[in-house]
Each structure stands twice: as structure tokens, then as C-alpha cells.
Motif scaffolding. Structure first.
Motif, PDB file in Angstrom:
ATOM      1  N   UNK B 170      51.613 -20.407  34.265  1.00  0.00           N
ATOM      2  CA  UNK B 170      51.709 -21.776  34.844  1.00  0.00           C
ATOM      3  C   UNK B 170      51.802 -22.706  33.638  1.00  0.00           C
ATOM      4  N   UNK B 171      51.098 -22.674  32.633  1.00  0.00           N
ATOM      5  CA  UNK B 171      51.105 -23.492  31.611  1.00  0.00           C
ATOM      6  C   UNK B 171      52.435 -23.642  30.782  1.00  0.00           C
ATOM      7  N   UNK B 172      53.209 -22.531  30.819  1.00  0.00           N
ATOM      8  CA  UNK B 172      54.348 -22.448  30.081  1.00  0.00           C
ATOM      9  C   UNK B 172      55.473 -23.261  30.942  1.00  0.00           C
ATOM     10  N   UNK B 173      55.326 -23.131  32.307  1.00  0.00           N
ATOM     11  CA  UNK B 173      56.299 -23.644  33.194  1.00  0.00           C
ATOM     12  C   UNK B 173      55.974 -25.387  33.024  1.00  0.00           C
ATOM     13  N   UNK B 174      54.784 -25.636  32.921  1.00  0.00           N
ATOM     14  CA  UNK B 174      54.458 -26.988  32.927  1.00  0.00           C
ATOM     15  C   UNK B 174      54.913 -27.645  31.792  1.00  0.00           C
ATOM     16  N   UNK B 175      54.496 -26.832  30.591  1.00  0.00           N
ATOM     17  CA  UNK B 175      55.107 -27.546  29.251  1.00  0.00           C
ATOM     18  C   UNK B 175      56.547 -27.529  28.945  1.00  0.00           C
ATOM     19  N   UNK B 178      59.512 -26.848  33.729  1.00  0.00           N
ATOM     20  CA  UNK B 178      60.382 -25.620  34.617  1.00  0.00           C
ATOM     21  C   UNK B 178      59.790 -25.810  35.917  1.00  0.00           C
ATOM     22  N   UNK B 179      60.223 -26.534  36.961  1.00  0.00           N
ATOM     23  CA  UNK B 179      59.762 -26.535  38.105  1.00  0.00           C
ATOM     24  C   UNK B 179      60.263 -25.541  38.992  1.00  0.00           C
TER      25      UNK B 179
END
Ligand SMILES: [Zn+2]
Ligand SMILES: [Zn+2]
Lengths: 66, 299
Positions: B170-175, B178-179
Motif C-alpha cells: 500500500x505504501x509503495x503504491x502511494x509513494x 501507482x494507482x
């Protein structure tokens, strides 16, 4: 002396026994924390707040991934 | 430190303050998995669940707990293992999977990259390539898991992702902003297509550490070796960061998961892209050609 073994790294170290030494102190010494490792003391799973005794056998199981 | 029942605690959950003895801990693990399954209706009556079993602690804990639940509730289990072809690693964990399945009385199926797709990971890793070995591995593994569980008649794929895996992703996608991958960490599935087998994650609220404790406490033989190509440097940094924050503030991981879970229903529908079929292999894809066919062409 306290024997510290590492399950995933397949290595073993001896450390000096001190009074009031806790499992979490040993974890910290080797770069682990309560989040990143599980500890067996003399074959039994232990919480990190417990004191160790001289001649204990400590097994550190790194939580890692997979 | 003692459990509320009076016995010696083996686990201290800093995020909830619970101190649990071995017996209470094991009971609590089963209850928590059951609760997640119920909350999101992950498994229903007469489902046939393909469990993705790698031989690591998470997937084997999942298999053991689902086996326990399947004795009380009517659903079917089959273990599905993908052999990426990584010598000195996967060959060993496959043996562990087989031993566990035999002990549990669960049918075990193994499918290899080499046989199904023509290339083993050891071969791919040696090639000149633009992407990391892990990128090929992830795409091919998801592809085969979906295809094979469907062919086996499964209507769900259960994977062993734990709380740590989920919050890291989740955090990787946020940072990374990458939606498009945002839907993958959902608590329930949003894609629905007759050739797409929904993936469920019954362990997504269990901290990684507790899976290790469960495996040790129940004498489950698990593979502790690491993949030779495990080189996700970015994820490792995120893992370290989250573990550090959790030590300072012991509810960090759960708070992140809960925040995401609140957002997820609001965006899930928009993320559910129209699923088409790959022009080359017929498997479900959002493009004209699936990622697996695209990657295979370049190899
Ligand atoms: Zn208890
Ligand atoms: Zn295709």
C-alpha cells in the motif's frame, strides 16, 4: 556464557552473561527488534521482555519475507 | 509476562496490549482468520479454494488454518505450487510443500515455468533484460496461478499475504503514485470475469511475526531460505521504515491498513477496468495482449 544461534543465517555466537540481560537486549545487539525476530529460549518461544540466565541457549528466527 | 488465563505468555501484541499463552494465541489466530473471511465473505459454502503454496511460512500457515476451517465448514481445498525453476531454493521448498500436504491430506499440484512457459527463472536471470528478474517472476506466477486454479475447477485463489506484505505494498503504491496497482491490496476482489479467479487474502490482518510464531508453535515444517533473486531494494527500505515506526508507535501498521480499507470501497469501482481476453493466449487481461505474452515475446 550465552549461546546465540540464528536459524536463517545458520550461524552461532557466544556472548557474555550479565545480570538483568533481557532477550530484547540480545536482539538489539544483533540488529533485530521485536518486530523483526521471534526468539526461542532453551527451545521455547519467549516474549522479548524476559531476562536470560547464564548458559541459556537463544535461537533467533528472523521474520524476513517468504 | 502472563496470559489472562494465567499461563506464561509467548506473544505480546504491542498493538493491542494482549499477552497470550501458546493455547490462547493459537485459538486467537484461527478466530482472526475466520473473522476476516466472514467480514468480506471471502469463502462461501461449497467453494473450491486453490491455495497458492510456496513452502514459506505464510502460505503453509494459511494452508494449515484453512484445513482446520474446512473440517467445520463445507469448502474444498487444493494446494497449487508454482515452480519458477530456481535451483537450490524452489526445489527445496517444493519438497516441504509435499510433506505438509501429505500430513494434512490435501492434494498438491505443481506447475513449472519451464514446462508451461518455456523458460525457468534461472534461465531468465542469466539473460540480458530490461526488467528485474522479480518482475518476470511475479507476472508469470500470477498468470499460471490464475490459469491452473481455473483449470482445476477452483473459484477462489487463496494467497498468504500477511499484514506486513499488505502495508508495504500500500505504501509503495502511494509513494510511487501507482494507482493502477491500488486495487491489488483490497480486502475483497473487484475484478470479475469468468476466466479470472478471484484472489483472497485471509491472512492480511495477521502480522508476519505471528505467522512465524504459529508455524513454530504448531511444528509446521516451513522453508526459511530466501529466494536467490530477492532484490526488491525499494520494498526492503519500506519494510525497515514501517518496522521502525511500529516500534515507536505500535499501531502504525494497522492504522495504515484501516485507512486504506476506508478509501478502498470509494475507489474500487473506478479501478475495476473492463477485462478483455488476450489476443494470443485467451487469458484475461486489461490490454489487448497480456503481460505474460508481452514478456515472453521479448525473451
Ligand atoms: Zn492463555
Ligand atoms: Zn496472453
Amino acid at each position: 556464557m550465552i549461546k546465540v544461534r540464528f536459524l536463517r543465517e545458520d550461524k552461532e555466537e557466544l556472548i557474555e552473561y550479565k545480570e538483568d540481560l533481557k532477550i530484547e537486549d540480545i536482539l538489539r545487539k544483533f540488529g533485530y527488534s521485536s518486530e523483526t525476530a521471534v526468539v526461542k529460549r532453551n527451545g521455547k518461544i519467549n516474549t522479548e521482555d524476559e531476562n536470560v540466565e547464564d548458559n541459556d541457549d537463544i535461537l533467533i528466527i528472523s521474520v524476513g519475507s517468504g | 509476562m502472563y496470559c489472562k488465563c494465567g499461563k506464561k505468555a509467548i506473544v505480546f501484541r504491542r498493538y493491542s496490549g494482549e499477552k497470550l499463552c501458546e493455547r490462547c494465541f493459537n485459538k486467537s489466530m484461527i478466530e482472526r482468520v475466520k473473522k476476516v473471511i466472514r467480514k468480506y465473505s471471502l469463502i462461501e459454502k461449497n467453494d473450491r479454494v486453490g491455495v497458492a503454496v510456496s513452502g514459506g511460512k505464510d502460505s503453509l500457515v494459511l494452508l494449515n488454518i484453512l484445513k482446520k476451517l474446512s473440517e467445520k465448514y463445507p469448502f474444498d481445498l487444493i494446494a497449487v505450487t508454482i515452480d519458477e525453476g530456481i535451483k537450490g531454493y524452489r526445489d527445496k521448498t517444493i519438497e516441504i510443500v509435499k510433506k505438509n500436504c501429505k500430513l494434512l491430506g490435501i492434494e498438491s499440484k505443481v506447475y513449472s515455468f519451464k514446462k508451461e512457459l518455456g523458460h525457468s527463472m534461472d534461465e531468465i536471470a542469466k539473460r540480458d533484460r530490461k526488467l528485474s528478474a522479480c518482475s518476470y517472476c511475479g507476472v508469470f506466477r500470477r498468470y499460471l496461478l490464475n490459469k491452473k486454479t481455473r483449470e482445476l475447477g477452483c473459484n477462489k485463489i487463496a494467497i498468504g499475504h500477511n499484514l506486513d506484505d499488505e502495508v508495504q505494498t500500500i505504501l509503495m503504491n502511494f509513494l510511487r503514485g501507482d494507482l493502477s496497482r491500488f486495487g491489488r491490496t483490497g480486502s475483497y476482489y473487484i475484478y470479475s470475469n469468468e476466466r479470472f479467479v478471484p484472489r483472497i487474502k485471509p491472512l492480511r490482518e495477521i502480522p508476519e511475526k505471528e505467522n512465524v510464531v504459529y508455524a513454530l508453535s504448531n511444528n509446521i515444517e516451513v522453508g526459511f531460505s530466501r529466494c536467490l533473486y530477492a532484490g526488491e531494494a525499494y520494498r526492503n527500505n519500506i519494510r525497515e521504515f514501517l518496522n521502525k515506526m511500529e516500534l515507536e508507535q505500535p499501531t502504525t501498521k494497522y492504522s495504515l491498513l484501516r485507512s486504506y480499507d476506508k478509501i478502498y470501497p470509494l475507489i474500487a469501482k473506478n479501478l475495476a477496468k473492463k477485462v478483455k481476453y488476450c489476443e494470443k493466449c485467451g487469458e484475461p487481461t486489461i490490454g489487448d495482449i497480456c503481460k505474460t505474452c508481452e514478456f515472453l515475446e521479448k525473451l
